[in-house]
Design a protein around this motif. Structure first.
Motif, mmCIF file in Angstrom:
data_model
loop_
_atom_site.group_PDB
_atom_site.id
_atom_site.type_symbol
_atom_site.label_atom_id
_atom_site.label_comp_id
_atom_site.label_asym_id
_atom_site.label_seq_id
_atom_site.Cartn_x
_atom_site.Cartn_y
_atom_site.Cartn_z
ATOM 1 N N ALA A 1 6.473 -1.183 -10.066
ATOM 2 C CA ALA A 1 7.030 -2.013 -8.990
ATOM 3 C C ALA A 1 7.203 -3.430 -9.490
ATOM 4 O O ALA A 1 6.378 -3.941 -10.251
ATOM 5 N N TYR A 2 8.283 -4.045 -9.045
ATOM 6 C CA TYR A 2 8.544 -5.451 -9.325
ATOM 7 C C TYR A 2 8.857 -6.129 -7.997
ATOM 8 O O TYR A 2 9.756 -5.696 -7.271
ATOM 9 N N PHE B 1 4.609 -7.839 -11.320
ATOM 10 C CA PHE B 1 5.020 -6.572 -11.907
ATOM 11 C C PHE B 1 3.790 -5.674 -12.023
ATOM 12 O O PHE B 1 2.721 -6.117 -12.448
ATOM 13 N N TYR B 2 3.961 -4.411 -11.631
ATOM 14 C CA TYR B 2 2.857 -3.448 -11.680
ATOM 15 C C TYR B 2 3.374 -2.138 -12.260
ATOM 16 O O TYR B 2 4.487 -1.713 -11.950
ATOM 17 N N ALA B 3 2.552 -1.473 -13.077
ATOM 18 C CA ALA B 3 2.931 -0.167 -13.614
ATOM 19 C C ALA B 3 1.684 0.698 -13.761
ATOM 20 O O ALA B 3 0.586 0.203 -14.030
ATOM 21 N N GLY B 4 1.864 1.996 -13.556
ATOM 22 C CA GLY B 4 0.738 2.916 -13.695
ATOM 23 C C GLY B 4 1.208 4.349 -13.601
ATOM 24 O O GLY B 4 2.357 4.636 -13.251
ATOM 25 N N ASN B 5 0.291 5.270 -13.891
ATOM 26 C CA ASN B 5 0.603 6.697 -13.828
ATOM 27 C C ASN B 5 -0.212 7.442 -12.784
ATOM 28 O O ASN B 5 0.023 8.635 -12.571
ATOM 29 N N LYS C 1 -6.407 -2.101 -6.628
ATOM 30 C CA LYS C 1 -5.082 -2.521 -6.178
ATOM 31 C C LYS C 1 -4.253 -1.281 -5.852
ATOM 32 O O LYS C 1 -4.300 -0.281 -6.568
ATOM 33 N N LYS C 2 -3.486 -1.364 -4.747
ATOM 34 C CA LYS C 2 -2.689 -0.237 -4.288
ATOM 35 C C LYS C 2 -1.273 -0.735 -4.007
ATOM 36 O O LYS C 2 -1.097 -1.696 -3.264
ATOM 37 N N VAL C 3 -0.282 -0.078 -4.591
ATOM 38 C CA VAL C 3 1.114 -0.496 -4.459
ATOM 39 C C VAL C 3 1.918 0.689 -3.948
ATOM 40 O O VAL C 3 1.857 1.769 -4.541
ATOM 41 N N GLY C 4 2.676 0.489 -2.854
ATOM 42 C CA GLY C 4 3.450 1.627 -2.402
ATOM 43 C C GLY C 4 4.117 1.476 -1.058
ATOM 44 O O GLY C 4 4.321 0.362 -0.557
ATOM 45 N N ILE C 5 4.429 2.634 -0.477
ATOM 46 C CA ILE C 5 5.306 2.737 0.691
ATOM 47 C C ILE C 5 4.676 3.607 1.771
ATOM 48 O O ILE C 5 4.051 4.630 1.472
ATOM 49 N N ILE C 6 4.856 3.181 3.015
ATOM 50 C CA ILE C 6 4.628 4.037 4.177
ATOM 51 C C ILE C 6 5.991 4.246 4.833
ATOM 52 O O ILE C 6 6.627 3.286 5.268
ATOM 53 N N GLY C 7 6.462 5.476 4.853
ATOM 54 C CA GLY C 7 7.770 5.768 5.416
ATOM 55 C C GLY C 7 7.766 5.720 6.935
ATOM 56 O O GLY C 7 6.729 5.892 7.587
ATOM 57 N N PRO D 1 -2.047 0.382 -10.234
ATOM 58 C CA PRO D 1 -1.519 -0.028 -11.540
ATOM 59 C C PRO D 1 -2.601 -0.111 -12.613
ATOM 60 O O PRO D 1 -3.724 -0.556 -12.355
ATOM 61 N N SER D 2 -2.240 0.322 -13.798
ATOM 62 C CA SER D 2 -3.105 0.122 -14.964
ATOM 63 C C SER D 2 -2.666 -1.103 -15.750
ATOM 64 O O SER D 2 -3.362 -1.545 -16.668
ATOM 65 N N PHE D 3 -1.505 -1.665 -15.361
ATOM 66 C CA PHE D 3 -0.937 -2.810 -16.057
ATOM 67 C C PHE D 3 -0.247 -3.679 -15.026
ATOM 68 O O PHE D 3 0.514 -3.180 -14.201
ATOM 69 N N SER D 4 -0.545 -4.981 -15.022
ATOM 70 C CA SER D 4 0.100 -5.868 -14.053
ATOM 71 C C SER D 4 0.252 -7.266 -14.631
ATOM 72 O O SER D 4 -0.538 -7.697 -15.488
ATOM 73 N N LEU D 5 1.289 -7.953 -14.162
ATOM 74 C CA LEU D 5 1.578 -9.312 -14.593
ATOM 75 C C LEU D 5 1.996 -10.127 -13.376
ATOM 76 O O LEU D 5 2.528 -9.581 -12.407
#
Length: 416
Positions: free
Chosen positions: A31-32, A49-53, A69-75, A103-107
């Motif tokens: 996510a950006y 910026f966040y990235a993870g698997n 940290k939690k990044v995402g969507i509620i529809g 994310p395992s990686f964030s900036l």
């Protein structure tokens, strides 16, 4: 993140797009978020910026003891879990109702600098630099409205009949555009959309084959400590082509009794929603009918704040306030039933919410509007546009407002 010790310059203007393409290659989720330096009440999205698997199980999303940290969507259709409601309209493609990753990686990107909690290796910088940018990105896609103008006008009349009967006071009726493609580049589409329509809650989100390309102007909710903020938008007018016309349009929106009435109904609805999780007497409208400029439109925005009750959870706040009133109308439950009867499509992620929950429980979530939703594997995409229908709404003007809101996305999808 700015207190962390690793600070680097952004190497060049194309570096962020290369970062996204690197993440697309290496991660199932990224996510950006970009606030585009907007002067927005209570601040826009921070640029991160966040990235993870690792996709989160739902129990982890709602857990108050999982401090990640939690990044995402509620529809939008998550509403069916909160109330006795259904979503029977056809979906363009299947989407998870709730989708978060950790994310395992964030900036964090601030000005011309990159802030990182960990030292970035030479291998990382080299990998980003070596990512090729496409010489000709494919952002074009033939899209078609799901209903005709005549169907839209007829539906507005039906809603106004419901208003006369007392079933609803205001309904946010939405229509959709959909299309298919052989190749489509969501990353290029995001950067093109952000160039055309730089918004305070701009975001690019990848969840495996599903993508959100968002130019949202609207905040759903923001939590900072025990303070909660809601900022519903109701009221839109186009920007002028000259300074004089621009000022005239701004003043027209500011003085519109119709737009103020629409905005006030949703502001009152959000005040009521927040009161269920807030300390008695703490809910305040800190700004009513604020007029804010965006690239193609002026918007009327109100800001409501309150102090949360002790021990209120993220789940409690969503239960009290989701979906956001600006995308339903009032009264909320009956109006959602009417929307379901009259709309032609399952909203899915459209008019849901995207955002980030911090390790300490603070969060910031946007409203998913002015956004493209795509499935790269199925080679399909769609977007929705809507407006508030009241008793005195002019159906033709409401239709024109929808076209105005769709303009930047249609420009991106035209590929020009």
């Amino acid at each position: 993140m700015k207190h962390n010790s690793y600070v680097y310059p952004i190497p060049n203007p194309l570096w962020i797009e290369k970062l996204c393409r690197w993440a697309d290659f290496h991660f199932n989720f990224f996510a950006y978020t970009n606030g585009n330096n907007h002067e927005y009440p209570e601040s826009p999205f921070t640029t991160k910026f966040y990235a993870g698997n690792r996709q989160l199980a739902e129990v982890e999303i709602w857990s108050e003891t999982t401090h990640i940290k939690k990044v995402g969507i509620i529809g939008y259709d998550f509403k069916n879990r909160l109330e006795k409601l259904e979503s029977k309209n056809p979906a363009f493609f299947d989407l998870p109702e709730v989708c978060f990753f950790t994310p395992s990686f964030s900036l964090e990107l601030l000005g011309e600098k990159i802030f990182s909690a960990v030292e970035l290796t030479e291998e990382f910088w080299k990998a980003i630099e070596e990512i090729p940018l496409p010489t000709q990105s494919t952002t074009s896609c033939s899209v078609f409205p799901q209903i005709t103008r005549e169907q839209y006008l007829f539906t507005v009349k039906t809603i106004q009949d419901h208003i006369i009967e007392g079933n609803t006071y205001e309904s946010n009726f939405c229509q959709a555009y959909s299309g298919g493609f052989d190749t489509w580049d969501p990353i290029a589409a995001y950067f093109k959309l952000n160039e055309l329509s730089s918004m305070p809650f701009s975001a690019l989100f990848k969840a495996k084959s599903n993508w959100l390309v968002s130019a949202s102007p609207e905040r759903y909710l923001k939590r900072t400590g025990n303070k909660i903020i809601a900022q519903p938008i109701k009221g839109t007018i186009k920007r002028g082509e000259s300074a004089a016309e621009d000022l005239h349009n701004k003043e027209t929106l500011a003085n519109s009794e119709k737009e103020q009435a629409e905005n006030l109904m949703i502001t009152d609805l959000m005040r009521n929603d927040l009161s269920m999780v807030s300390k008695t007497g703490s809910v305040n409208v800190t700004e009513l009918f604020g007029i804010y400029p965006f690239p193609k439109v002026f918007q009327m925005i109100s800001t409501i704040t309150s102090e949360l009750k002790d021990d209120v959870t993220f789940s409690d706040i969503i239960q009290a306030s989701f979906p956001m009133g600006s995308m339903t109308g009032a009264p909320k439950i009956r109006t959602m039933e009417i929307i379901e009867e009259l709309e032609s499509f399952k909203r899915g992620w459209f008019s849901g919410t995207f955002g980030v929950i911090e390790e300490n429980g603070d969060f910031d979530f946007s409203v998913i509007i002015r956004s493209i939703i795509a499935d790269i594997e199925l080679k399909k995409l769609y977007f929705g546009v809507g407006s508030a229908i009241t008793f005195d709404a002019d159906a033709a003007q409401e239709y024109d407002e929808c076209i105005l809101k769709a303009k930047a996305i249609l420009e991106v999808l035209s590929g020009k």
